[in-house]
Design an enzyme around this catalytic site. Sequence first.
Site, PDB file in Angstrom:
ATOM      1  N   GLY A  22       0.888  -1.264  -0.058  1.00 61.48           N
ATOM      2  CA  GLY A  22      -0.094   0.031   0.169  1.00 61.48           C
ATOM      3  C   GLY A  22       0.729   1.193  -0.058  1.00 61.48           C
ATOM      4  N   ALA A  23       1.932   1.235  -0.876  1.00 60.74           N
ATOM      5  CA  ALA A  23       2.867   2.303  -0.835  1.00 60.74           C
ATOM      6  C   ALA A  23       2.633   3.353  -1.985  1.00 60.74           C
ATOM      7  CB  ALA A  23       4.273   1.656  -0.951  1.00 60.74           C
ATOM      8  N   ILE A  75       0.259   7.044   3.925  1.00 53.60           N
ATOM      9  CA  ILE A  75       1.154   6.693   4.986  1.00 53.60           C
ATOM     10  C   ILE A  75       2.103   5.596   4.551  1.00 53.60           C
ATOM     11  CG2 ILE A  75       1.568   5.424   7.148  1.00 53.60           C
ATOM     12  CD1 ILE A  75      -1.348   6.067   7.789  1.00 53.60           C
ATOM     13  N   TYR A  81     -14.005  -2.075  10.540  1.00 55.06           N
ATOM     14  CA  TYR A  81     -12.411  -1.518  10.299  1.00 55.06           C
ATOM     15  C   TYR A  81     -11.832  -1.655  11.630  1.00 55.06           C
ATOM     16  CZ  TYR A  81      -8.847   1.960   9.831  1.00 55.06           C
ATOM     17  OH  TYR A  81      -7.644   2.666   9.700  1.00 55.06           O
TER      18      TYR A  81
HETATM   19  N1  LIG Z   1      -5.198   7.622   7.813  1.00 56.72           N
HETATM   20  C1  LIG Z   1      -5.331   7.463   9.156  1.00 56.72           C
HETATM   21  O1  LIG Z   1      -5.563   8.225   9.942  1.00 56.72           O
HETATM   22  C2  LIG Z   1      -5.053   5.987   9.907  1.00 56.72           C
HETATM   23  C3  LIG Z   1      -5.065   6.119  10.859  1.00 56.72           C
HETATM   24  C4  LIG Z   1      -4.831   4.709  11.212  1.00 56.72           C
HETATM   25  C5  LIG Z   1      -4.521   3.563  10.545  1.00 56.72           C
HETATM   26  N2  LIG Z   1      -4.373   3.614   9.229  1.00 56.72           N
HETATM   27  C6  LIG Z   1      -4.112   2.668   8.446  1.00 56.72           C
HETATM   28  O2  LIG Z   1      -2.992   3.072   7.608  1.00 56.72           O
HETATM   29  C7  LIG Z   1      -2.868   2.212   6.434  1.00 56.72           C
HETATM   30  C8  LIG Z   1      -2.752   3.082   5.168  1.00 56.72           C
HETATM   31  O3  LIG Z   1      -3.797   4.255   5.153  1.00 56.72           O
HETATM   32  P1  LIG Z   1      -3.757   5.551   4.784  1.00 56.72           P
HETATM   33  O4  LIG Z   1      -4.243   6.177   5.388  1.00 56.72           O
HETATM   34  O5  LIG Z   1      -2.459   5.998   4.291  1.00 56.72           O
HETATM   35  O6  LIG Z   1      -4.763   5.093   3.326  1.00 56.72           O
HETATM   36  P2  LIG Z   1      -4.357   5.392   1.717  1.00 56.72           P
HETATM   37  O7  LIG Z   1      -3.733   6.663   1.303  1.00 56.72           O
HETATM   38  O8  LIG Z   1      -5.800   5.099   1.121  1.00 56.72           O
HETATM   39  O9  LIG Z   1      -3.390   4.091   1.324  1.00 56.72           O
HETATM   40  C9  LIG Z   1      -3.725   2.927   1.152  1.00 56.72           C
HETATM   41  C10 LIG Z   1      -2.916   2.047   0.469  1.00 56.72           C
HETATM   42  O10 LIG Z   1      -3.324   0.713   0.417  1.00 56.72           O
HETATM   43  C11 LIG Z   1      -3.523   0.626  -1.365  1.00 56.72           C
HETATM   44  N3  LIG Z   1      -4.667  -0.373  -1.618  1.00 56.72           N
HETATM   45  C12 LIG Z   1      -6.078  -0.213  -1.343  1.00 56.72           C
HETATM   46  N4  LIG Z   1      -6.629  -1.279  -1.696  1.00 56.72           N
HETATM   47  C13 LIG Z   1      -5.626  -2.208  -2.163  1.00 56.72           C
HETATM   48  C14 LIG Z   1      -5.911  -3.397  -2.486  1.00 56.72           C
HETATM   49  N5  LIG Z   1      -7.103  -3.929  -2.749  1.00 56.72           N
HETATM   50  N6  LIG Z   1      -4.895  -4.157  -2.864  1.00 56.72           N
HETATM   51  C15 LIG Z   1      -3.535  -3.602  -2.618  1.00 56.72           C
HETATM   52  N7  LIG Z   1      -3.373  -2.174  -2.190  1.00 56.72           N
HETATM   53  C16 LIG Z   1      -4.415  -1.764  -1.830  1.00 56.72           C
HETATM   54  C17 LIG Z   1      -3.543   1.950  -1.891  1.00 56.72           C
HETATM   55  O11 LIG Z   1      -3.634   2.019  -3.190  1.00 56.72           O
HETATM   56  P3  LIG Z   1      -4.338   3.233  -4.038  1.00 56.72           P
HETATM   57  O12 LIG Z   1      -3.251   4.203  -3.902  1.00 56.72           O
HETATM   58  O13 LIG Z   1      -4.379   2.614  -5.261  1.00 56.72           O
HETATM   59  O14 LIG Z   1      -5.746   3.701  -3.355  1.00 56.72           O
HETATM   60  C18 LIG Z   1      -2.698   2.831  -0.982  1.00 56.72           C
HETATM   61  O15 LIG Z   1      -1.474   2.656  -1.458  1.00 56.72           O
HETATM   62  C19 LIG Z   1      -4.080   1.588   6.479  1.00 56.72           C
HETATM   63  O16 LIG Z   1      -3.913   0.220   7.003  1.00 56.72           O
HETATM   64  C20 LIG Z   1      -5.047   2.226   7.334  1.00 56.72           C
HETATM   65  O17 LIG Z   1      -5.984   1.329   8.094  1.00 56.72           O
HETATM   66  C21 LIG Z   1      -4.720   4.982   8.867  1.00 56.72           C
END
Ligand SMILES: NC(=O)c1ccc[n+]([C@@H]2O[C@H](COP(=O)([O-])OP(=O)(O)OC[C@H]3O[C@@H](n4cnc5c(N)ncnc54)[C@H](OP(=O)(O)O)[C@@H]3O)[C@@H](O)[C@H]2O)c1
Lengths: 283, 268
Positions: free
Chosen positions: A8-9, A13, A166
């Site tokens: 998910g890069a 994050i 979630y």
């Molecule tokens: N944001 C927050 O406040 C927060 C807080 C706590 C935990 N988290 C956790 O942090 C992690 C990253 O989240 P983020 O906030 O950085 O969100 P994000 O920007 O949406 O990043 C998610 C990543 O996962 C990829 N992804 C989505 N669906 C996928 C699939 N089916 N197969 C492979 N990769 C996939 C996305 O690809 P695309 O770029 O193509 O969408 C993106 O690279 C998650 O596990 C989330 O639960 C986030």
Amino acid sequence: MKTIVITGATSGIGLETARLLACRGFSVIATGRDAGRCKAARDSILASAPDAEVRFYPADLMRRKDALDLSARIREDLDRTSAGCLHALINNAGCAKSWYATTEDGLEQQFALNYLAGFLLTYGLSPALSRAGGRVIMTASQSHKGARVRWDDLMLTRRYNPLTAYKQSKLCDVLFARALNDRYAALGIRAYAVDPGLVCTEIGNKAGGVVGLVWSLRKRHGIPPSVSAEAFARLCIPVQHPAGLYHDRHGEKAFSRQVTAENAARLFSVSERLCGISYQEET
Amino acid sequence: MNVMITGAAGGLGRAMAVECARRGYALFLTNIDAPALAAIQKGLSRRFCVKIYAEPCDLTDSAGVDALMAEIDRLGLRFDMLLNIAGIDYEGGFLRREREKIVRIVALNDEGTLRVTHAVLQRRNPDARFCIVVVSSLAALFPMPLKAAYAASKRFLMDFGMALRQELTGQDANVLTLCPGGLSTNDEVCAAILAQGVAGSLTTNAMERVVRKTLDLAWKGRARYIPGAFNRLLFLLGKAVPASWTAALIFRRWTQTQKKWLYPTQIP
Ligand SMILES: NC(=O)c1ccc[n+]([C@@H]2O[C@H](COP(=O)([O-])OP(=O)(O)OC[C@H]3O[C@@H](n4cnc5c(N)ncnc54)[C@H](OP(=O)(O)O)[C@@H]3O)[C@@H](O)[C@H]2O)c1
């Protein structure tokens, strides 16, 4: 040069963590679900660190087959470039959903991506991790504290609430880290769960619906993803395994009381069954 | 209890299959997409201790359905329930879509359902009550410009289901016609729901709930199930207002929505 894998890069994050670790001299193997977005992410990292060693592999981690194929490709890569050794695996890919939806094999999507994909990938990469005394890092969340595992309805089909699903998926991340430590410390593998904090990313906007609306307001108070990336760097950089299970960027912190050895072992065996795999054979 | 599900690898079909397996029903699944069908079969087998057969089939092909039935006879299966979930839709104006694609909507949604229903009714468990579910749509309630062929194909199913139900009274069988609004079956549909804004959210039903209630109501002998109070209200309005008015109204709304969603680049 030590190699790390991060899923998910392509945004949020994951992208900033890949960038930070590449800048700190790690060889980075990164993944995303879309080939075009993978290329864009790689270009963006190379623009800020031209000498960085970073390669992307696209895979849809909601699909069991993709996750297993991906681990095979990464194993080949590691054999070629890093003597088959993996310093750290960061299971970060995640999503939020507004509605109940299932994957190809009928699993609830947040459970499948936020937790089970990491379970599968760790399985595939465990020989490489054990060779290097590697670390497994799950991107969890502080929200795991409000959850319990619904053992009688893991996919939450009865009265589905996307937020509950979630939170449960994030609790599973912490439980998995705990189970890995309980089972594989002897192999030299060490697992952690990270609370990235409230981070300003697009994760909720991709969900749309009510979740999207609420997230648009909430994320304004979030820290930039580049700041939350430090939590991961703190766990990857030290030569010795840092102590503790659950960390944020300031250090170790308290996790949910649901994270018991019993729950961790139970989830582990349910997950093996759901994935049709057995860690025993691989490690 | 043996249940046959068509379109079992799609969003709604998968959710139905999960719920049936959870209830302990033995399943015979079919879908045109063989790898996807294998994925759901294996996924369910890992989770539930029920017998799950799967056989790919193109329901628009009569010989294919014959082969499917031959396989069922070879296995000696007799059914208690048939869930006709297979169906397709291609959004967009009549002339903006290829001719054969539009024809295929009717070939699968209507002809395919007729073929399977006819064949499986002859393979019902003779000693038990039999249930058929036909998936129509909220779209069946109105003539729908820009979804013309789809809405009409669903109207066909609604009337067919209701009529067949009458024919089967006295034979210990029920036909339930399901008329859902939006269901979050796949990413494409979710994008379409989002493009409709508030109206999209209002007409969208919780899929896991619809699935459970559909099965319950089918066994209870209900004829039609329109999930959601808002959708039921639309249904009543649809009956009260002349069809030409609703068609005009829907055309205005869908033109806006589809501009946003199907042809985003055309927005200045
Ligand atoms: N944001 C927050 O406040 C927060 C807080 C706590 C935990 N988290 C956790 O942090 C992690 C990253 O989240 P983020 O906030 O950085 O969100 P994000 O920007 O949406 O990043 C998610 C990543 O996962 C990829 N992804 C989505 N669906 C996928 C699939 N089916 N197969 C492979 N990769 C996939 C996305 O690809 P695309 O770029 O193509 O969408 C993106 O690279 C998650 O596990 C989330 O639960 C986030």
